[in-house]
Design a protein around this motif. Sequence first.
Motif, PDB file in Angstrom:
ATOM      1  N   SER A 129       0.829  -1.200   0.000  1.00  0.00           N
ATOM      2  CA  SER A 129       0.000   0.000   0.000  1.00  0.00           C
ATOM      3  C   SER A 129       0.867   1.255   0.000  1.00  0.00           C
ATOM      4  CB  SER A 129      -0.916   0.008   1.228  1.00  0.00           C
ATOM      5  OG  SER A 129      -1.802  -1.072   1.137  1.00  0.00           O
ATOM      6  N   LYS A 130       0.420   2.225  -0.784  1.00  0.00           N
ATOM      7  CA  LYS A 130       1.205   3.426  -1.002  1.00  0.00           C
ATOM      8  C   LYS A 130       1.356   4.288   0.251  1.00  0.00           C
ATOM      9  CE  LYS A 130       1.387   6.327  -5.077  1.00  0.00           C
ATOM     10  NZ  LYS A 130       0.690   6.801  -6.269  1.00  0.00           N
ATOM     11  N   CYS A 131       0.331   4.307   1.090  1.00  0.00           N
ATOM     12  CA  CYS A 131       0.366   5.199   2.257  1.00  0.00           C
ATOM     13  C   CYS A 131       1.414   4.782   3.276  1.00  0.00           C
ATOM     14  CB  CYS A 131      -0.996   5.230   2.947  1.00  0.00           C
ATOM     15  SG  CYS A 131      -2.266   6.099   2.011  1.00  0.00           S
ATOM     16  N   ASP A 132       1.500   3.489   3.551  1.00  0.00           N
ATOM     17  CA  ASP A 132       2.356   3.031   4.643  1.00  0.00           C
ATOM     18  C   ASP A 132       3.413   2.022   4.216  1.00  0.00           C
ATOM     19  OD1 ASP A 132       0.733   0.905   4.090  1.00  0.00           O
ATOM     20  OD2 ASP A 132      -0.305   0.885   6.021  1.00  0.00           O
ATOM     21  N   GLY A 133       3.463   1.680   2.923  1.00  0.00           N
ATOM     22  CA  GLY A 133       4.458   0.722   2.446  1.00  0.00           C
ATOM     23  C   GLY A 133       4.266  -0.677   3.007  1.00  0.00           C
ATOM     24  N   GLU A 134       3.048  -0.994   3.449  1.00  0.00           N
ATOM     25  CA  GLU A 134       2.790  -2.301   4.049  1.00  0.00           C
ATOM     26  C   GLU A 134       1.719  -3.067   3.260  1.00  0.00           C
ATOM     27  OE1 GLU A 134       3.130  -2.889   7.938  1.00  0.00           O
ATOM     28  OE2 GLU A 134       4.676  -1.327   8.011  1.00  0.00           O
ATOM     29  N   TYR A 135       1.753  -4.392   3.418  1.00  0.00           N
ATOM     30  CA  TYR A 135       0.647  -5.204   2.917  1.00  0.00           C
ATOM     31  C   TYR A 135      -0.374  -5.323   4.046  1.00  0.00           C
ATOM     32  CZ  TYR A 135       3.610  -6.457  -1.023  1.00  0.00           C
ATOM     33  OH  TYR A 135       4.395  -6.403  -2.150  1.00  0.00           O
ATOM     34  N   HIS A 136      -1.616  -5.639   3.700  1.00  0.00           N
ATOM     35  CA  HIS A 136      -2.672  -5.697   4.712  1.00  0.00           C
ATOM     36  C   HIS A 136      -3.539  -6.931   4.516  1.00  0.00           C
ATOM     37  CE1 HIS A 136      -2.017  -1.557   6.193  1.00  0.00           C
ATOM     38  NE2 HIS A 136      -1.653  -1.314   4.941  1.00  0.00           N
ATOM     39  N   SER A 137      -4.100  -7.399   5.621  1.00  0.00           N
ATOM     40  CA  SER A 137      -4.936  -8.597   5.536  1.00  0.00           C
ATOM     41  C   SER A 137      -6.365  -8.236   5.121  1.00  0.00           C
ATOM     42  CB  SER A 137      -4.957  -9.329   6.886  1.00  0.00           C
ATOM     43  OG  SER A 137      -6.067  -8.921   7.636  1.00  0.00           O
TER      44      SER A 137
ATOM     45  N   LYS B  95     -10.194   2.809   6.756  1.00  0.00           N
ATOM     46  CA  LYS B  95      -9.005   3.658   6.671  1.00  0.00           C
ATOM     47  C   LYS B  95      -8.444   3.654   5.250  1.00  0.00           C
ATOM     48  CE  LYS B  95      -4.971   2.469   8.527  1.00  0.00           C
ATOM     49  NZ  LYS B  95      -3.971   2.094   9.554  1.00  0.00           N
ATOM     50  N   VAL B  96      -8.042   4.828   4.799  1.00  0.00           N
ATOM     51  CA  VAL B  96      -7.428   4.935   3.471  1.00  0.00           C
ATOM     52  C   VAL B  96      -5.962   4.517   3.565  1.00  0.00           C
ATOM     53  CG1 VAL B  96      -6.837   6.502   1.584  1.00  0.00           C
ATOM     54  CG2 VAL B  96      -8.973   6.842   2.860  1.00  0.00           C
ATOM     55  N   VAL B  97      -5.579   3.502   2.778  1.00  0.00           N
ATOM     56  CA  VAL B  97      -4.184   3.051   2.802  1.00  0.00           C
ATOM     57  C   VAL B  97      -3.519   3.091   1.429  1.00  0.00           C
ATOM     58  CG1 VAL B  97      -4.486   1.534   4.812  1.00  0.00           C
ATOM     59  CG2 VAL B  97      -4.811   0.606   2.491  1.00  0.00           C
ATOM     60  N   ASP B  98      -4.302   3.363   0.397  1.00  0.00           N
ATOM     61  CA  ASP B  98      -3.711   3.238  -0.930  1.00  0.00           C
ATOM     62  C   ASP B  98      -4.454   4.091  -1.952  1.00  0.00           C
ATOM     63  OD1 ASP B  98      -1.926   2.280  -2.810  1.00  0.00           O
ATOM     64  OD2 ASP B  98      -2.425   0.174  -2.511  1.00  0.00           O
TER      65      ASP B  98
END
Length: 174
Positions: free
Chosen positions: A86-94, A129-132
């Motif tokens: 994800s662009k916002c936090d550089g993390e993958y999410h479940s 929450k917006v993450v990307d």
Amino acid sequence: MAAGSLPSLVIILLLSTAVLRYVQSCSHSGHLTSTRGKCNEHKGAECCKAGNKYPRYRCSPPVTAATNAHMTIYDFSEGGDGAAPSKCDGEYHSDHEMIVALSTGWYNDSSRCGKSVRIDANGRSVLAKVVDECDSMLRIDSWNNIVDASQGVWKALGIYKSPDGDYQITWSDA
Ligand SMILES: *[C@@H]1O[C@H](CO)[C@@H](O)[C@H](O)[C@H]1NC(C)=O
């Protein structure tokens, strides 16, 4: 001409100008022609129709208290729909997280990163929450009015039917 029709005319003129300006500012910037194999077809991403042309958008419709959008499903996990985290936090999410990606205009140069949006659909209202960014310039399955939501969001809204497709929703800043 009846008294009072002149002010109406002026209002109509002003409205048309505003609409025209909006349409012009939000017109697409060229097209992308899709090729196969750029996305996970099993998730129903629309970009897999080879040879189809898709408009590219830099902007999105104005955000209101009930912004109309197409909700699509997105797998934010590693090996999911996106090639990158994800662009916002550089993390993958479940899939269980209540998260969304917004079309380029709504993503607004990351100004909504980490912020909550309220999604109203199916008689329910949930926060996510917006993450990307759902990049409407790069991604060929993206229009300018997409809320790409995790499976968790779809479940919380109680929408199980046709999770591969898209669902008409409204959203707002929470
Ligand atoms: C984009 O973000 C700026 C602040 O960074 C804000 O002033 C502007 O209203 C936002 N635009 C949209 C379309 O959300």
